[in-house]
Design a protein around this motif. Structure first.
Motif, PDB file in Angstrom:
ATOM      1  N   MET A   1       0.820  -1.218   0.000  1.00 31.64           N
ATOM      2  CA  MET A   1       0.000   0.000   0.000  1.00 31.64           C
ATOM      3  C   MET A   1       0.854   1.267   0.000  1.00 31.64           C
ATOM      4  N   GLY A   2       1.970   1.253   0.714  1.00 34.07           N
ATOM      5  CA  GLY A   2       2.852   2.420   0.777  1.00 34.07           C
ATOM      6  C   GLY A   2       3.392   2.802  -0.593  1.00 34.07           C
ATOM      7  N   LYS A   3       3.761   1.813  -1.394  1.00 35.54           N
ATOM      8  CA  LYS A   3       4.261   2.073  -2.747  1.00 35.54           C
ATOM      9  C   LYS A   3       3.183   2.736  -3.601  1.00 35.54           C
ATOM     10  N   VAL A   4       1.977   2.184  -3.522  1.00 31.86           N
ATOM     11  CA  VAL A   4       0.860   2.696  -4.318  1.00 31.86           C
ATOM     12  C   VAL A   4       0.528   4.134  -3.901  1.00 31.86           C
ATOM     13  N   MET A   5       0.439   4.363  -2.590  1.00 33.53           N
ATOM     14  CA  MET A   5       0.112   5.699  -2.093  1.00 33.53           C
ATOM     15  C   MET A   5       1.197   6.700  -2.447  1.00 33.53           C
ATOM     16  N   GLY A   6       2.444   6.263  -2.455  1.00 35.21           N
ATOM     17  CA  GLY A   6       3.552   7.149  -2.821  1.00 35.21           C
ATOM     18  C   GLY A   6       3.407   7.676  -4.239  1.00 35.21           C
ATOM     19  N   ILE A   7       3.032   6.810  -5.145  1.00 37.98           N
ATOM     20  CA  ILE A   7       2.828   7.219  -6.538  1.00 37.98           C
ATOM     21  C   ILE A   7       1.603   8.122  -6.650  1.00 37.98           C
ATOM     22  N   LEU A   8       0.528   7.724  -5.990  1.00 38.26           N
ATOM     23  CA  LEU A   8      -0.730   8.472  -6.106  1.00 38.26           C
ATOM     24  C   LEU A   8      -0.646   9.860  -5.490  1.00 38.26           C
ATOM     25  N   LYS A   9       0.129  10.007  -4.439  1.00 33.19           N
ATOM     26  CA  LYS A   9       0.209  11.294  -3.741  1.00 33.19           C
ATOM     27  C   LYS A   9       0.631  12.414  -4.696  1.00 33.19           C
ATOM     28  N   THR A  10       1.607  12.134  -5.546  1.00 35.91           N
ATOM     29  CA  THR A  10       2.059  13.163  -6.478  1.00 35.91           C
ATOM     30  C   THR A  10       1.057  13.383  -7.612  1.00 35.91           C
ATOM     31  N   ARG A  11       0.357  12.345  -8.009  1.00 35.35           N
ATOM     32  CA  ARG A  11      -0.568  12.454  -9.139  1.00 35.35           C
ATOM     33  C   ARG A  11      -1.878  13.154  -8.795  1.00 35.35           C
ATOM     34  N   VAL A  12      -2.329  13.023  -7.561  1.00 32.10           N
ATOM     35  CA  VAL A  12      -3.628  13.603  -7.195  1.00 32.10           C
ATOM     36  C   VAL A  12      -3.490  14.827  -6.296  1.00 32.10           C
ATOM     37  N   GLN A  13      -2.281  15.350  -6.180  1.00 32.14           N
ATOM     38  CA  GLN A  13      -2.006  16.488  -5.302  1.00 32.14           C
ATOM     39  C   GLN A  13      -3.076  17.573  -5.414  1.00 32.14           C
ATOM     40  N   GLY A  14      -3.822  17.766  -4.347  1.00 29.57           N
ATOM     41  CA  GLY A  14      -4.830  18.810  -4.294  1.00 29.57           C
ATOM     42  C   GLY A  14      -6.135  18.490  -5.004  1.00 29.57           C
ATOM     43  N   ARG A  15      -6.213  17.339  -5.667  1.00 37.36           N
ATOM     44  CA  ARG A  15      -7.406  17.036  -6.453  1.00 37.36           C
ATOM     45  C   ARG A  15      -8.256  15.926  -5.853  1.00 37.36           C
ATOM     46  N   ALA A  16      -7.833  15.417  -4.665  1.00 34.39           N
ATOM     47  CA  ALA A  16      -8.611  14.353  -4.030  1.00 34.39           C
ATOM     48  C   ALA A  16      -8.304  14.318  -2.540  1.00 34.39           C
ATOM     49  N   ASP A  17      -9.266  13.838  -1.776  1.00 34.98           N
ATOM     50  CA  ASP A  17      -9.091  13.662  -0.342  1.00 34.98           C
ATOM     51  C   ASP A  17      -8.245  12.414  -0.128  1.00 34.98           C
ATOM     52  N   MET A  18      -7.123  12.586   0.544  1.00 33.10           N
ATOM     53  CA  MET A  18      -6.201  11.469   0.714  1.00 33.10           C
ATOM     54  C   MET A  18      -6.803  10.362   1.587  1.00 33.10           C
ATOM     55  N   GLY A  19      -7.679  10.702   2.506  1.00 28.77           N
ATOM     56  CA  GLY A  19      -8.335   9.689   3.329  1.00 28.77           C
ATOM     57  C   GLY A  19      -9.222   8.783   2.496  1.00 28.77           C
ATOM     58  N   ALA A  20     -10.001   9.400   1.603  1.00 33.17           N
ATOM     59  CA  ALA A  20     -10.863   8.623   0.716  1.00 33.17           C
ATOM     60  C   ALA A  20     -10.022   7.792  -0.247  1.00 33.17           C
ATOM     61  N   LEU A  21      -8.933   8.374  -0.711  1.00 33.28           N
ATOM     62  CA  LEU A  21      -8.043   7.667  -1.625  1.00 33.28           C
ATOM     63  C   LEU A  21      -7.437   6.446  -0.942  1.00 33.28           C
ATOM     64  N   SER A  22      -7.024   6.609   0.301  1.00 38.64           N
ATOM     65  CA  SER A  22      -6.459   5.504   1.070  1.00 38.64           C
ATOM     66  C   SER A  22      -7.467   4.363   1.217  1.00 38.64           C
ATOM     67  N   GLY A  23      -8.718   4.724   1.494  1.00 36.29           N
ATOM     68  CA  GLY A  23      -9.767   3.711   1.603  1.00 36.29           C
ATOM     69  C   GLY A  23      -9.980   2.964   0.303  1.00 36.29           C
ATOM     70  N   LEU A  24      -9.915   3.689  -0.816  1.00 39.87           N
ATOM     71  CA  LEU A  24     -10.079   3.064  -2.123  1.00 39.87           C
ATOM     72  C   LEU A  24      -8.921   2.102  -2.405  1.00 39.87           C
ATOM     73  N   VAL A  25      -7.699   2.517  -2.095  1.00 43.58           N
ATOM     74  CA  VAL A  25      -6.537   1.652  -2.298  1.00 43.58           C
ATOM     75  C   VAL A  25      -6.681   0.382  -1.458  1.00 43.58           C
ATOM     76  N   LYS A  26      -7.077   0.538  -0.196  1.00 43.47           N
ATOM     77  CA  LYS A  26      -7.259  -0.629   0.679  1.00 43.47           C
ATOM     78  C   LYS A  26      -8.281  -1.599   0.107  1.00 43.47           C
ATOM     79  N   SER A  27      -9.398  -1.061  -0.373  1.00 42.70           N
ATOM     80  CA  SER A  27     -10.457  -1.936  -0.889  1.00 42.70           C
ATOM     81  C   SER A  27     -10.000  -2.673  -2.147  1.00 42.70           C
ATOM     82  N   LEU A  28      -9.206  -2.010  -2.998  1.00 40.75           N
ATOM     83  CA  LEU A  28      -8.760  -2.660  -4.222  1.00 40.75           C
ATOM     84  C   LEU A  28      -7.614  -3.650  -3.985  1.00 40.75           C
ATOM     85  N   LEU A  29      -6.836  -3.417  -2.924  1.00 40.69           N
ATOM     86  CA  LEU A  29      -5.729  -4.345  -2.638  1.00 40.69           C
ATOM     87  C   LEU A  29      -6.176  -5.577  -1.846  1.00 40.69           C
ATOM     88  N   SER A  30      -7.335  -5.496  -1.188  1.00 36.12           N
ATOM     89  CA  SER A  30      -7.735  -6.657  -0.388  1.00 36.12           C
ATOM     90  C   SER A  30      -8.747  -7.519  -1.100  1.00 36.12           C
TER      91      SER A  30
END
Length: 148
Positions: A119-148
């Motif tokens: 998850m850390g690798k995925v979030m690291g990439i996404l953080k730069t791509r969605v900077q200011g355009r998405a809520d990171m909490g919601a994004l984290s939840g989406l990553v968790k749901s797709l990885l599990s």
């Protein structure tokens, strides 16, 4: 001075001329937070750094509005929501749910993520791509749901 900081300064002057108390108070809050961070860290913030501060202020206002709502203070809830509207003007357009999901799927593919350990690798990439355009909490939840 970065473009975003100049825009904030121009908007502050405009709010003063128009006697828009809500906008003026919110813009002064932004400027104070930016200045505090620049002085503390002895750096000059770029647009990305200013956006991070604005996102943090939005989260603080959202949390305050929730607390005021629970306490039955609708007048203060309205004030916080007005502040959020002013703050959101300085962020880029927010990504839709479908766009976010597509970006998350791309990041998972690029990192070859297979489990929650990645998850850390995925979030690291996404953080730069969605900077200011998405809520990171919601994004984290989406990553968790797709990885599990």
């Amino acid at each position: 001075m970065s473009e975003l900081k100049q825009r904030i300064l121009d908007d502050m002057k405009s709010a003063m001329r128009q006697k828009d108390a809500v906008a003026l108070e919110t813009i002064r809050m932004i400027r104070a937070a930016v200045q505090r961070r620049e002085v503390d860290e002895r750096i000059e913030l770029d647009d990305s750094g200013v956006m991070q501060i604005i996102q943090k202020l939005i989260k603080q206002c959202t949390d305050a509005a929730e607390q005021f709502g629970e306490g039955g203070r609708e007048d203060l809830v309205a004030k916080e929501q007005a502040n959020i509207q002013v703050l959101e003007k300085y962020l880029p357009d927010q990504l839709s749910g479908d766009e976010l999901e597509e970006l998350v799927r791309q990041a998972i593919t690029e990192t070859s993520a297979a489990s929650m350990k990645d998850m850390g690798k995925v979030m690291g990439i996404l953080k730069t791509r969605v900077q200011g355009r998405a809520d990171m909490g919601a994004l984290s939840g989406l990553v968790k749901s797709l990885l599990s």
